[in-house]
Design a protein around this motif. Sequence first.
Motif, PDB file in Angstrom:
ATOM      1  N   THR A  82      -4.049  -9.784   1.681  1.00  0.00           N
ATOM      2  CA  THR A  82      -3.070  -8.839   1.114  1.00  0.00           C
ATOM      3  C   THR A  82      -3.233  -8.645  -0.393  1.00  0.00           C
ATOM      4  O   THR A  82      -2.492  -7.871  -0.994  1.00  0.00           O
ATOM      5  CB  THR A  82      -1.637  -9.316   1.415  1.00  0.00           C
ATOM      6  N   ARG A 113       3.636   3.000   5.368  1.00  0.00           N
ATOM      7  CA  ARG A 113       3.798   3.781   4.133  1.00  0.00           C
ATOM      8  C   ARG A 113       2.640   4.743   3.890  1.00  0.00           C
ATOM      9  O   ARG A 113       2.773   5.704   3.139  1.00  0.00           O
ATOM     10  CB  ARG A 113       3.895   2.846   2.915  1.00  0.00           C
ATOM     11  N   ALA A 114       1.488   4.480   4.476  1.00  0.00           N
ATOM     12  CA  ALA A 114       0.295   5.257   4.166  1.00  0.00           C
ATOM     13  C   ALA A 114       0.430   6.712   4.621  1.00  0.00           C
ATOM     14  O   ALA A 114       0.881   6.997   5.734  1.00  0.00           O
ATOM     15  CB  ALA A 114      -0.924   4.618   4.822  1.00  0.00           C
ATOM     16  N   ASN A 145      -1.116  10.216  -0.201  1.00  0.00           N
ATOM     17  CA  ASN A 145      -1.114   9.114  -1.175  1.00  0.00           C
ATOM     18  C   ASN A 145      -2.366   8.246  -1.124  1.00  0.00           C
ATOM     19  O   ASN A 145      -2.494   7.286  -1.878  1.00  0.00           O
ATOM     20  CB  ASN A 145       0.163   8.262  -1.064  1.00  0.00           C
ATOM     21  N   GLU A 157      -9.026  -0.639   6.506  1.00  0.00           N
ATOM     22  CA  GLU A 157      -8.482  -1.531   5.481  1.00  0.00           C
ATOM     23  C   GLU A 157      -7.930  -2.814   6.086  1.00  0.00           C
ATOM     24  O   GLU A 157      -8.245  -3.921   5.638  1.00  0.00           O
ATOM     25  CB  GLU A 157      -7.396  -0.807   4.687  1.00  0.00           C
ATOM     26  N   TYR A 168      -9.336  -0.603  -2.072  1.00  0.00           N
ATOM     27  CA  TYR A 168      -9.689  -0.179  -0.716  1.00  0.00           C
ATOM     28  C   TYR A 168     -11.082  -0.658  -0.323  1.00  0.00           C
ATOM     29  O   TYR A 168     -12.082  -0.277  -0.919  1.00  0.00           O
ATOM     30  CB  TYR A 168      -9.591   1.342  -0.592  1.00  0.00           C
ATOM     31  N   VAL A 227      -6.484   3.395   7.227  1.00  0.00           N
ATOM     32  CA  VAL A 227      -5.675   2.177   7.350  1.00  0.00           C
ATOM     33  C   VAL A 227      -6.314   1.197   8.324  1.00  0.00           C
ATOM     34  O   VAL A 227      -6.241  -0.021   8.137  1.00  0.00           O
ATOM     35  CB  VAL A 227      -4.212   2.482   7.757  1.00  0.00           C
ATOM     36  N   GLY A 253      -3.196  -1.697  -0.848  1.00  0.00           N
ATOM     37  CA  GLY A 253      -2.603  -0.426  -1.240  1.00  0.00           C
ATOM     38  C   GLY A 253      -3.112   0.115  -2.561  1.00  0.00           C
ATOM     39  O   GLY A 253      -2.892   1.287  -2.888  1.00  0.00           O
ATOM     40  N   SER A 254      -3.811  -0.741  -3.315  1.00  0.00           N
ATOM     41  CA  SER A 254      -4.390  -0.278  -4.592  1.00  0.00           C
ATOM     42  C   SER A 254      -5.903  -0.450  -4.627  1.00  0.00           C
ATOM     43  O   SER A 254      -6.596   0.253  -5.358  1.00  0.00           O
ATOM     44  CB  SER A 254      -3.750  -1.025  -5.773  1.00  0.00           C
ATOM     45  N   PHE A 256       2.168  -1.621   4.828  1.00  0.00           N
ATOM     46  CA  PHE A 256       1.092  -0.776   4.313  1.00  0.00           C
ATOM     47  C   PHE A 256       0.779   0.355   5.288  1.00  0.00           C
ATOM     48  O   PHE A 256       0.651   1.524   4.890  1.00  0.00           O
ATOM     49  CB  PHE A 256      -0.156  -1.631   4.075  1.00  0.00           C
TER      50      PHE A 256
END
Length: 454
Positions: A253, A15-16, A20, A135, A260, A132, A257-258, A12
């Motif tokens: 988890t 990729r952040a 995005n 999160e 927050y 991030v 990513g969807s 995660f």
Amino acid sequence: MTKSVSERLADFVQRATYENLPKEVVHQAKRCLLDTCGAVIAGSYHSTSGKIAQNYARSLEEPPKATIIGTDIMRSPQTAAFANGIAAHALELDDGSRHATYHPGSSIIPSSLALCEAEGKTARDLITAIAVGYEVSIRIGKSMNPHHYLKGFHPTGTVAHFGTTAACCQILNLSVEETINALGLAGSLASGINQYEIDGSLVKHLHPGNAARNGILTALLAKEGLTGPKGVIEGRLGFCHCFSDRYDISSITKGLGSEYDILSIYFKPYPSCRYVHYANEATLNILKEHPLTPEDIDQIHILTHQNAKQGSDIPDYQTVLHARLSIQYGIASILVRGKAGLQEYTDEAIKDPKVHEIAKKITIEIDPEIQKLYPNPRSMIVQIKDKKGNIYSSRVDYPKGDPENPMTDEELIDKFIDVTEGVISKKRQAEIIENTLHGSPDAPVRSLMKLLSF
């Protein structure tokens, strides 16, 4: 083979990107940035802990790469993050997560600012790192709280390490493998216990500063090849098992990513422990309908949850920090003075005998029905009995600043101006507000840090 929690979190983080992240997450990260900058500026000027951290930083001979906010000195990013993290938490003005029982801004933002400044990064990098970091750490924190906190740990010193590490790995653009190792290192450095609640000692402020410094350290060590355990979070000898009696690994988890958790952050209108805010608000609600004077009060009884009872039932407060944690002091200050702001939390103010007299009349009890609902909501009921035998009651489920009762951008700006008044000029206030809330993503972080150096 099933991936470990740290492997999935590292995916995660890696990729952040700024592009995005959902727009509302980017905006919330900017709100957190403004709010934390205000807390650091105020803490650097008004708090004993902030001054001690500055003096410590001055004693070191280090390359001038990152700003100690509220001074004109620069030190290593680790030292700057350490000093600024202490100042951010020193006045209890920093944001928090009720689910994780944790103040993420006071560690993640100082570490991100210091490393971004040292590395020549932009606001785009800073905001992504903040997002991030919040999160990763909030998810870990909420998976094991309130049990982690009730065991005696201070999540702002423990859970925070995973947030600062994730943010710093993002800033340094570490690989997935390097990020996994950094998170593994963070688990061994995580520390912070709540014994300060007993005597009001200032060590509480050290916790986010330590986490801010160590987040940079773990990322740099992982970049150099130092390894950490992949099962650091869920392993048989991992963080959750060692630091809590109960935890829910799957929640860390779920929806990553969807969904927050930064959007569930609360902001503080008062410079005190969040539990005190519920009591303050309930007391003010009662006074609106029944303008009682201190002389009218016979006794006050509080019904609430175990966390508030354990952390904030302090009728005999001994220090300013003690008073900031004390439900009794917050209520008594409002009843005697009508307010509980920065000026009510000084060495002189907490000695007021009229406030002490009211504080001694306040008792706190854990209510089974409220406990069942914890942590959403974290309710509190204040019952004031006057000398005629009348009882006036108010219940607060979501105090001002909660996402269910939010502070608007304008209210956060007003708070920033209020807490930094007399510390920086109105011109500088306006420039910091513009840079944090409305600045270009391509703006260098060093431009913001120049505004924070004075």
